[in-house]
Design a protein around this motif. Structure first.
Motif, PDB file in Angstrom:
ATOM      1  N   ASP A  62       0.851  -1.188   0.000  1.00 25.46           N
ATOM      2  CA  ASP A  62       0.000   0.000   0.000  1.00 25.46           C
ATOM      3  C   ASP A  62       0.887   1.239   0.000  1.00 25.46           C
ATOM      4  N   PRO A  63       1.368   1.660  -1.173  1.00 27.02           N
ATOM      5  CA  PRO A  63       2.296   2.789  -1.244  1.00 27.02           C
ATOM      6  C   PRO A  63       1.708   4.097  -0.727  1.00 27.02           C
ATOM      7  N   VAL A  64       0.392   4.280  -0.833  1.00 29.57           N
ATOM      8  CA  VAL A  64      -0.231   5.498  -0.306  1.00 29.57           C
ATOM      9  C   VAL A  64      -0.094   5.541   1.211  1.00 29.57           C
ATOM     10  N   GLU A  65      -0.380   4.403   1.853  1.00 27.95           N
ATOM     11  CA  GLU A  65      -0.274   4.339   3.309  1.00 27.95           C
ATOM     12  C   GLU A  65       1.181   4.484   3.754  1.00 27.95           C
ATOM     13  N   GLY A  66       2.084   3.802   3.059  1.00 24.48           N
ATOM     14  CA  GLY A  66       3.497   3.917   3.393  1.00 24.48           C
ATOM     15  C   GLY A  66       3.991   5.343   3.248  1.00 24.48           C
ATOM     16  N   TYR A  67       3.579   6.015   2.180  1.00 26.15           N
ATOM     17  CA  TYR A  67       3.969   7.400   1.949  1.00 26.15           C
ATOM     18  C   TYR A  67       3.421   8.287   3.062  1.00 26.15           C
ATOM     19  N   ALA A  68       2.168   8.062   3.453  1.00 22.43           N
ATOM     20  CA  ALA A  68       1.557   8.878   4.501  1.00 22.43           C
ATOM     21  C   ALA A  68       2.324   8.765   5.813  1.00 22.43           C
ATOM     22  N   LEU A  69       2.692   7.549   6.196  1.00 20.12           N
ATOM     23  CA  LEU A  69       3.420   7.366   7.447  1.00 20.12           C
ATOM     24  C   LEU A  69       4.825   7.970   7.364  1.00 20.12           C
ATOM     25  N   SER A  70       5.445   7.901   6.185  1.00 14.64           N
ATOM     26  CA  SER A  70       6.760   8.523   6.031  1.00 14.64           C
ATOM     27  C   SER A  70       6.639  10.046   6.155  1.00 14.64           C
ATOM     28  N   ARG A  71       5.520  10.602   5.742  1.00 19.04           N
ATOM     29  CA  ARG A  71       5.298  12.048   5.878  1.00 19.04           C
ATOM     30  C   ARG A  71       5.112  12.434   7.346  1.00 19.04           C
ATOM     31  N   ILE A  92      -1.078  12.317  -8.622  1.00 24.24           N
ATOM     32  CA  ILE A  92      -1.355  13.527  -7.836  1.00 24.24           C
ATOM     33  C   ILE A  92      -2.473  13.263  -6.839  1.00 24.24           C
ATOM     34  N   ALA A  93      -3.500  12.546  -7.264  1.00 24.20           N
ATOM     35  CA  ALA A  93      -4.617  12.235  -6.369  1.00 24.20           C
ATOM     36  C   ALA A  93      -4.161  11.366  -5.203  1.00 24.20           C
ATOM     37  N   GLN A  94      -3.296  10.402  -5.476  1.00 24.01           N
ATOM     38  CA  GLN A  94      -2.801   9.528  -4.414  1.00 24.01           C
ATOM     39  C   GLN A  94      -1.917  10.295  -3.433  1.00 24.01           C
ATOM     40  N   ARG A  95      -1.097  11.180  -3.945  1.00 19.23           N
ATOM     41  CA  ARG A  95      -0.254  11.979  -3.049  1.00 19.23           C
ATOM     42  C   ARG A  95      -1.102  12.910  -2.184  1.00 19.23           C
ATOM     43  N   THR A  96      -2.160  13.456  -2.778  1.00 14.65           N
ATOM     44  CA  THR A  96      -3.055  14.304  -2.007  1.00 14.65           C
ATOM     45  C   THR A  96      -3.725  13.509  -0.890  1.00 14.65           C
ATOM     46  N   GLU A  97      -4.175  12.298  -1.220  1.00 16.12           N
ATOM     47  CA  GLU A  97      -4.774  11.432  -0.208  1.00 16.12           C
ATOM     48  C   GLU A  97      -3.765  11.116   0.892  1.00 16.12           C
ATOM     49  N   ALA A  98      -2.533  10.800   0.513  1.00  9.67           N
ATOM     50  CA  ALA A  98      -1.502  10.475   1.493  1.00  9.67           C
ATOM     51  C   ALA A  98      -1.208  11.665   2.402  1.00  9.67           C
ATOM     52  N   GLU A  99      -1.182  12.863   1.839  1.00 10.60           N
ATOM     53  CA  GLU A  99      -0.929  14.049   2.655  1.00 10.60           C
ATOM     54  C   GLU A  99      -2.058  14.262   3.660  1.00 10.60           C
ATOM     55  N   ASN A 100      -3.298  14.058   3.235  1.00  6.37           N
ATOM     56  CA  ASN A 100      -4.437  14.199   4.143  1.00  6.37           C
ATOM     57  C   ASN A 100      -4.370  13.163   5.269  1.00  6.37           C
TER      58      ASN A 100
END
Length: 268
Positions: A193-202, A228-236
């Motif tokens: 789940d790269p979105v979740e992994g990215y979010a936690l790294s943020r 872009i949509a996935q990065r936005t979701e990860a940032e949120n």
């Protein structure tokens, strides 16, 4: 044993998804962290979102009573626990005091940065080499003797085998300031789940380790291919997670506890 690429969507992913629901429901809510506002989505059920957020809060808070940040370390590793368990890594220094900057795997440029790495659970050069090569039995024995880094390494191995309890433990450690543990969770989850992994790294980034941004695409699989949509979701997600972690730390350590500790950036 399951490989990292075959880890199923973890419990924490499902629970954290509820945070996103409530964040979108309340919308445009300014956060104490100063990292921006969350976008509204009026179609989300408030009752269901609040229930799921409360589930995660209960998971994180189940051991709040008496739980304190364990990252205050001495220069030499603990030799024995209260039960007399011997730490097999007792010969290894537990901090970076007296160690060279050049040998450090996390590339500090000053004594202040070395101290920051020690505060946030990152292994020094000797620990990095020996703990990675250690057996599970050695790590378990060290953890039983009170070695927090051994506990982190052992739980990271269990996480890669699909152990949900190990993941929850590491997230608790991350909420209490162990950025190294949070990075390990992020990297493991990112495989599926790269979105979740990215979010936690943020969350690691926003809590003070700005250096992680320079290596995110290298160490977190799939980060560079997010839309872009996935990065936005990860940032949120990251902003919502950060707020929950801050609340947990204040509940654990008192109202004066802070989550933001910037990594020194100078060479002095």
């Amino acid at each position: 044993m399951k490989s990292p690429n075959k880890i199923k969507i973890s419990l924490i992913t499902a629970l954290f998804a509820a945070i996103i629901a409530i964040a979108f429901y309340y919308g445009q809510r300014a956060e104490n962290s100063g990292h921006g506002e969350l976008i509204a989505d009026k179609t989300v059920s408030k009752t269901n979102a609040e229930k799921r957020v409360e589930e995660l809060r209960n998971v994180l808070s189940s051991d709040v009573a008496g739980n304190k940040n364990s990252l205050d370390v001495e220069n030499v590793n603990m030799h024995t626990s209260e039960t007399g368990m011997v730490n097999p890594f007792q010969h290894i220094p537990m901090t970076r005091r007296g160690l060279n900057l050049e040998d450090d795997p996390f590339l500090p440029r000053s004594r202040a940065e070395q101290d920051w790495l020690d505060r946030h659970g990152y292994p020094n050069a000797l620990q990095y080499s020996e703990y990675q090569a250690a057996s599970d039995q050695q790590l378990q024995q060290a953890a039983d003797a009170g070695d927090e880094l051994a506990k982190t390494y052992l739980n990271s191995r269990k996480l890669l085998q699909g152990d949900k309890d190990a993941e929850i433990t590491m997230l608790r450690e991350g909420a209490l300031g162990n950025s190294f543990a949070l990075e390990l969770v992020s990297s493991a989850i990112a495989h599926d789940d790269p979105v979740e992994g990215y979010a936690l790294s943020r969350v690691v980034d926003m809590s003070g380790n700005f250096a992680i941004a320079q290596a995110r695409d290298l160490f977190f699989p799939g980060a560079s291919s997010l839309t872009i949509a996935q990065r936005t979701e990860a940032e949120n997600r990251a902003r919502a997670y950060l707020q929950l972690f801050k609340e947990y730390r204040r509940e654990t350590e008192g109202p004066g506890a802070t989550f933001f500790d910037p990594r020194p950036t100078d060479d002095g």
